[in-house]
Write a protein that holds these residues in place. Structure first.
Motif, PDB file in Angstrom:
ATOM      1  N   ASP A  30      37.504  80.955  50.482  1.00 38.58           N
ATOM      2  CA  ASP A  30      37.117  80.455  49.159  1.00 38.58           C
ATOM      3  C   ASP A  30      38.208  79.584  48.541  1.00 38.58           C
ATOM      4  OD1 ASP A  30      34.681  81.577  49.321  1.00 38.58           O
ATOM      5  OD2 ASP A  30      35.034  83.186  47.858  1.00 38.58           O
TER       6      ASP A  30
ATOM      7  N   ALA B 187      37.976  76.252  49.979  1.00 37.65           N
ATOM      8  CA  ALA B 187      36.874  75.520  49.348  1.00 37.65           C
ATOM      9  C   ALA B 187      37.330  74.940  48.011  1.00 37.65           C
ATOM     10  CB  ALA B 187      35.675  76.440  49.149  1.00 37.65           C
ATOM     11  N   GLY B 188      38.086  75.727  47.264  1.00 40.90           N
ATOM     12  CA  GLY B 188      38.612  75.267  45.974  1.00 40.90           C
ATOM     13  C   GLY B 188      39.551  74.076  46.161  1.00 40.90           C
TER      14      GLY B 188
ATOM     15  N   ARG C 274      39.571  71.944  48.673  1.00 41.31           N
ATOM     16  CA  ARG C 274      38.765  70.772  49.043  1.00 41.31           C
ATOM     17  C   ARG C 274      38.117  70.162  47.804  1.00 41.31           C
ATOM     18  NH1 ARG C 274      37.050  74.199  53.460  1.00 41.31           N
ATOM     19  NH2 ARG C 274      35.115  74.747  52.392  1.00 41.31           N
ATOM     20  N   ASN C 275      37.675  71.048  46.920  1.00 42.74           N
ATOM     21  CA  ASN C 275      36.950  70.576  45.750  1.00 42.74           C
ATOM     22  C   ASN C 275      37.813  69.719  44.832  1.00 42.74           C
ATOM     23  OD1 ASN C 275      35.951  71.473  42.642  1.00 42.74           O
ATOM     24  ND2 ASN C 275      34.381  70.732  44.065  1.00 42.74           N
TER      25      ASN C 275
ATOM     26  N   PHE D 159      35.892  63.551  50.300  1.00 41.66           N
ATOM     27  CA  PHE D 159      35.407  63.236  51.653  1.00 41.66           C
ATOM     28  C   PHE D 159      34.469  62.027  51.643  1.00 41.66           C
ATOM     29  CE2 PHE D 159      36.558  67.665  52.277  1.00 41.66           C
ATOM     30  CZ  PHE D 159      37.072  67.669  53.558  1.00 41.66           C
TER      31      PHE D 159
ATOM     32  N   PRO E 263      29.994  67.483  43.387  1.00 41.87           N
ATOM     33  CA  PRO E 263      31.256  68.234  43.488  1.00 41.87           C
ATOM     34  C   PRO E 263      31.636  68.915  42.176  1.00 41.87           C
ATOM     35  CG  PRO E 263      31.487  66.050  44.438  1.00 41.87           C
ATOM     36  CD  PRO E 263      30.181  66.063  43.715  1.00 41.87           C
TER      37      PRO E 263
ATOM     38  N   THR F 109      29.711  70.405  40.120  1.00 39.70           N
ATOM     39  CA  THR F 109      29.025  71.681  39.910  1.00 39.70           C
ATOM     40  C   THR F 109      29.785  72.826  40.557  1.00 39.70           C
ATOM     41  OG1 THR F 109      27.665  71.478  41.885  1.00 39.70           O
ATOM     42  CG2 THR F 109      26.771  70.528  39.875  1.00 39.70           C
ATOM     43  N   TYR F 110      30.659  72.508  41.547  1.00 37.40           N
ATOM     44  CA  TYR F 110      31.440  73.564  42.184  1.00 37.40           C
ATOM     45  C   TYR F 110      32.855  73.646  41.621  1.00 37.40           C
ATOM     46  CZ  TYR F 110      27.653  73.398  45.587  1.00 37.40           C
ATOM     47  OH  TYR F 110      26.442  73.433  46.188  1.00 37.40           O
TER      48      TYR F 110
ATOM     49  N   MET G  56      29.270  78.017  40.446  1.00 36.28           N
ATOM     50  CA  MET G  56      28.008  77.359  40.051  1.00 36.28           C
ATOM     51  C   MET G  56      27.262  78.270  39.083  1.00 36.28           C
ATOM     52  SD  MET G  56      25.571  75.588  42.870  1.00 36.28           S
ATOM     53  CE  MET G  56      24.675  74.117  42.523  1.00 36.28           C
TER      54      MET G  56
ATOM     55  N   GLU H 166      22.264  75.925  37.266  1.00 34.45           N
ATOM     56  CA  GLU H 166      22.375  74.963  38.362  1.00 34.45           C
ATOM     57  C   GLU H 166      21.738  75.498  39.639  1.00 34.45           C
ATOM     58  OE1 GLU H 166      26.461  74.316  37.959  1.00 34.45           O
ATOM     59  OE2 GLU H 166      26.191  72.506  36.761  1.00 34.45           O
TER      60      GLU H 166
ATOM     61  N   ARG I 216      18.116  74.914  39.154  1.00 34.53           N
ATOM     62  CA  ARG I 216      17.790  73.496  39.251  1.00 34.53           C
ATOM     63  C   ARG I 216      17.775  73.060  40.722  1.00 34.53           C
ATOM     64  NH1 ARG I 216      19.198  68.136  36.982  1.00 34.53           N
ATOM     65  NH2 ARG I 216      20.850  68.013  38.484  1.00 34.53           N
TER      66      ARG I 216
ATOM     67  N   ARG J 150      27.972  70.493  51.294  1.00 38.16           N
ATOM     68  CA  ARG J 150      28.291  71.234  50.072  1.00 38.16           C
ATOM     69  C   ARG J 150      29.598  72.005  50.238  1.00 38.16           C
ATOM     70  NH1 ARG J 150      24.206  71.855  46.206  1.00 38.16           N
ATOM     71  NH2 ARG J 150      22.237  70.896  46.791  1.00 38.16           N
TER      72      ARG J 150
ATOM     73  N   ILE K  73      32.627  69.656  50.074  1.00 41.99           N
ATOM     74  CA  ILE K  73      33.021  69.188  48.743  1.00 41.99           C
ATOM     75  C   ILE K  73      33.331  70.340  47.799  1.00 41.99           C
ATOM     76  CG2 ILE K  73      31.781  67.003  48.958  1.00 41.99           C
ATOM     77  CD1 ILE K  73      29.630  68.199  47.149  1.00 41.99           C
ATOM     78  N   GLY K  74      33.425  71.550  48.344  1.00 36.17           N
ATOM     79  CA  GLY K  74      33.992  72.624  47.529  1.00 36.17           C
ATOM     80  C   GLY K  74      33.108  73.811  47.248  1.00 36.17           C
ATOM     81  N   ALA K  75      31.885  73.878  47.842  1.00 33.08           N
ATOM     82  CA  ALA K  75      31.048  75.050  47.619  1.00 33.08           C
ATOM     83  C   ALA K  75      31.661  76.242  48.328  1.00 33.08           C
ATOM     84  CB  ALA K  75      29.640  74.799  48.134  1.00 33.08           C
ATOM     85  N   LYS K  76      31.803  77.345  47.611  1.00 35.28           N
ATOM     86  CA  LYS K  76      32.307  78.581  48.220  1.00 35.28           C
ATOM     87  C   LYS K  76      31.134  79.316  48.858  1.00 35.28           C
ATOM     88  CE  LYS K  76      36.101  79.156  44.957  1.00 35.28           C
ATOM     89  NZ  LYS K  76      36.003  77.900  44.203  1.00 35.28           N
ATOM     90  N   GLY K  77      31.474  80.307  49.696  1.00 33.73           N
ATOM     91  CA  GLY K  77      30.418  81.093  50.346  1.00 33.73           C
ATOM     92  C   GLY K  77      29.426  81.629  49.340  1.00 33.73           C
TER      93      GLY K  77
ATOM     94  N   ASP L 161      28.601  80.427  46.502  1.00 32.83           N
ATOM     95  CA  ASP L 161      27.739  79.362  45.954  1.00 32.83           C
ATOM     96  C   ASP L 161      26.535  79.130  46.859  1.00 32.83           C
ATOM     97  OD1 ASP L 161      29.377  78.841  43.748  1.00 32.83           O
ATOM     98  OD2 ASP L 161      30.681  77.552  44.948  1.00 32.83           O
ATOM     99  N   ILE L 162      26.806  79.099  48.170  1.00 31.68           N
ATOM    100  CA  ILE L 162      25.720  78.853  49.127  1.00 31.68           C
ATOM    101  C   ILE L 162      24.775  80.049  49.152  1.00 31.68           C
ATOM    102  CG2 ILE L 162      25.190  78.382  51.547  1.00 31.68           C
ATOM    103  CD1 ILE L 162      26.612  76.066  50.227  1.00 31.68           C
TER     104      ILE L 162
ATOM    105  N   GLN M 257      22.689  79.995  46.116  1.00 31.06           N
ATOM    106  CA  GLN M 257      21.689  78.918  46.149  1.00 31.06           C
ATOM    107  C   GLN M 257      20.451  79.339  46.933  1.00 31.06           C
ATOM    108  OE1 GLN M 257      23.081  75.193  47.828  1.00 31.06           O
ATOM    109  NE2 GLN M 257      20.959  74.593  48.205  1.00 31.06           N
TER     110      GLN M 257
END
Lengths: 244, 408
Positions: free
Chosen positions: A86, A89-90, A92-93, A98, A118, A120-121, B1, B5, B8, B319, B322-326, B328-329, B332
């Motif tokens: 995680d 991921a942070g 990268r965000n 990319f 991006p 939203t995360y 998230m 969202e 949505r 996703r 660009i920063g989605a964590k586990g 978040d997925i 979703q």
């Protein structure tokens, strides 16, 4: 954003004795065999190499998508080996923007929403994601096409949306993987010029490519072969030398 | 998230393939819909029965002669010594909490009024029957206690009999023939409606003594009363009064201490209890049918979510890049599954309610949809979404972003 990110002296990317090996069935594959380099703020670096050279592995690591088997990789001063899934991921965000060969935009989603993705995360949540996304789309010259979905945009325009998306979180570096691979040469030039313009404004750009033509738009070239950096040089004069 | 969202994003994903989304939820739609229809019809029927039982009176006891065990053989009604006026008096005088007591003898009879005739039930009853059964009149009067023990040929008729024989005209004062015996009508009872599939208003009341001598054929003892109806004071516990009453009757009818009763006491609370036990079994059956259909629906959801995760591997990879964590997925895809199931639940609910309304208007069945079942339907569909969406969502959240991005 971490403290080191603001410090100009800390390299954006600092790799030391980086190795990466995979177990592929019975066989151990050594994708990287001890790579060391630094990339500083404001550089425009092309990473070149044939397929199987390890450049994709290197790119994945710079993109914080993968961690090294041994050695140390610091992005904005942060050792990525110390981060969990995680936290990566942070990183990268908020640190990496990319850009992909296949654009990777969400279908049936407007350019504006794609660029906002991006955010939203992002933690903490930006106050006005809409304004940030609009500003970036204007910056890449798509101010008039914000409500278009990818199927209504040309390849070059789609890649511009993708670049706007990479820029939206104000990252420390743009990491582009064969960004012109799916574009014709005229459009490729536009995209490369956009990268140059961004770099001129101070953005660090790292571009992975196997084409010398494309690499020649950067300022510095890292050549990777057999898991090692075999050449690290300024791009200046590159084309003239290769012609001879 | 944020949840908004998630919602949505899920909406966008589901709208991308409307037909598939609808087909996927078909299991849930049919499951929820059929449960709603079944429970609406079942609920309507049981409510009707409850109302009917309530109209009969829940504070009422009926005593039958019988239930005597002779040499291991269970004797039916009539094999035991009959109930008599003496039993009736004993109950009135010695049992606490008794408001009214009435004897009652039934027989069916043909009634003729002018050129019209009608077969109905004649009840010879004490005057107190009106109290016991809480039955007001719509015209005329009821006979009194003195008349009840006389042999006067007077009758009080039920609403159905009045309608069948007299139509709209006032029957009070006219003479009818009951099994060829002339009776004067002195009153008409108010309509009570159906109970237990029987029309309560298809009845005429005559004095008990008159019934004994004129209409009941052979009477075993001169003061036989057939059955005894007892109305119990609301303040008293029905079961206690019943126990007291049984004790008094055993004593009076000289039932030995270790012998079985030679009479039987029934109360409507017992019938109600039996009814609710039956209903519980039915609801259990209904619930298991619902559970099965929801599980089947859930498997459909899981299947299509797994397909969706595979199809959207690249999107998931992007996703993550660009920063989605586990989480978040996971969130979703879970939101998507729950939304899908909830949509199915709501469609099923609407369909079920619609069909129930149509059924009730076509077949004239009473339907009742309890708010509880609506809540249960909604919660159950959401739960199906969570349970069956979890595995695909978890699979999505654990994808390796590098491989996911490279997925063709």
């Amino acid at each position: 954003m971490n403290e080191a990110g603001a410090n100009v002296k800390v390299p954006v990317v600092a790799a030391r004795d980086l190795t990466k090996s995979y177990q592929l069935g019975e066989q151990a594959v050594h994708a990287l065999r001890g790579v060391s380099f630094e990339i500083h703020r404001g550089e425009f670096v092309a990473i070149m190499g044939p397929s199987g050279s390890g450049k994709s592995t290197l790119m994945n690591m710079i993109g914080a998508l993968d961690v090294p088997t041994s050695g140390e990789l610091k992005i904005d001063g942060v050792d990525i080996a110390t981060l969990d899934r995680d936290q990566l991921a942070g990183l990268r965000n908020h640190t990496i923007g990319f850009v992909f060969q296949q654009f990777n935009l969400l279908a049936r989603t407007t350019a504006l929403d794609n660029v906002k993705l991006p955010l939203t995360y992002a933690m903490p949540r930006p106050a006005d994601p809409e304004a940030m996304a609009r500003q970036r789309l204007e910056q890449v010259g798509l101010g008039s096409r914000m409500d278009h979905v990818p199927s209504q945009l040309s390849g070059g325009q789609q890649q511009r949306v993708a670049i706007a998306r990479a820029l939206v979180n104000n990252p420390s570096l743009i990491l582009a993987d064969e960004p012109t691979g799916a574009l014709d040469s005229a459009t490729s030039l536009e995209i490369l010029n956009l990268f140059k313009a961004l770099n001129a404004q101070g953005m660090t750009v790292i571009m992975v490519t196997h084409e010398l033509d494309v690499a020649s738009h950067a300022k510095r070239l890292l050549r990777v072969r057999d898991g090692q950096i075999v050449e690290d040089r300024p791009v200046h004069g590159l084309l003239e030398e290769s012609a001879t | 998230m944020s949840l908004l969202e998630f919602l949505r994003t899920a909406m966008i994903a589901l709208r991308r393939n409307v037909l598939r989304s609808v087909l996927t939820t078909l299991g849930i739609i049919i499951g929820v819909g059929s449960v709603i229809v079944m429970s609406a019809i079942g609920g309507g029927a049981s409510r009707q029965i409850e109302q009917q039982i309530a109209s009969l009176g829940t504070n009422q006891l009926t005593i039958f002669p019988g239930s005597m065990n002779v040499g291991g053989r269970q004797g039916g009604f009539g094999s035991a010594p009959p109930l008599t006026e003496k039993d009736l008096r004993a109950i009135r005088e010695r049992v606490d909490g008794v408001v009214a007591v009435s004897g009652q003898m039934n027989n069916s009879a043909t009634i003729v009024a002018g050129s019209a005739n009608w077969v109905t039930q004649v009840q010879g009853a004490s005057a107190e029957i009106q109290d016991v059964r809480d039955w007001p009149l719509s015209a005329g009067r009821f006979y009194d206690a003195i008349e009840a023990s006389s042999r006067r040929k007077i009758a009080v008729i039920g609403a159905t009999v009045a309608r069948e024989l007299f139509g709209g005209s006032d029957p009070v004062g006219t003479t009818i023939r009951v099994n060829n015996v002339p009776f004067e009508i002195i009153g008409v009872l108010k309509a009570k409606g159906q109970a237990g599939g029987r029309d309560q208003d298809d009845v005429i009341f005559v004095p008990l003594q008159t019934a004994r001598s004129r209409l009941m054929g052979r009477v075993r003892v001169p003061d036989e009363v057939g059955q005894i109806l007892v109305k119990v004071d609301e303040e008293h516990e029905l079961a206690e009064v019943q126990a007291d009453l049984e004790r008094v009757l055993r004593e009076r009818r000289r039932v030995a201490a270790n012998a079985q009763d030679n009479f039987a006491v029934r109360n409507f609370a017992d019938i109600l209890a039996t009814r609710s036990a039956t209903q519980r079994t039915l609801s259990l059956l209904l619930a298991s049918a619902a559970a099965i259909s929801l599980i089947v629906g859930g498997i459909g959801i899981m299947n299509i979510m797994l397909v969706s995760v595979t199809e959207r591997t690249r999107e998931i990879g992007l996703r993550m890049a660009i920063g989605a964590k586990g989480g978040d997925i996971l969130g979703q895809f879970l939101t998507e599954a729950v939304l899908l199931c909830l949509a199915g639940g709501f469609i099923g609910l609407t369909l079920g309610v619609g069909i129930s309304v149509v059924v009730s208007s076509i077949f004239q069945w009473p339907v009742f949809i309890s708010p509880g079942i609506i809540l249960v339907a909604i919660f159950a569909s959401a739960a199906v979404g969570v349970i069956f969406g979890y595995v695909p969502a978890r699979r999505a959240s654990q994808l390796n972003p590098i491989e996911a991005l490279r997925y063709e």
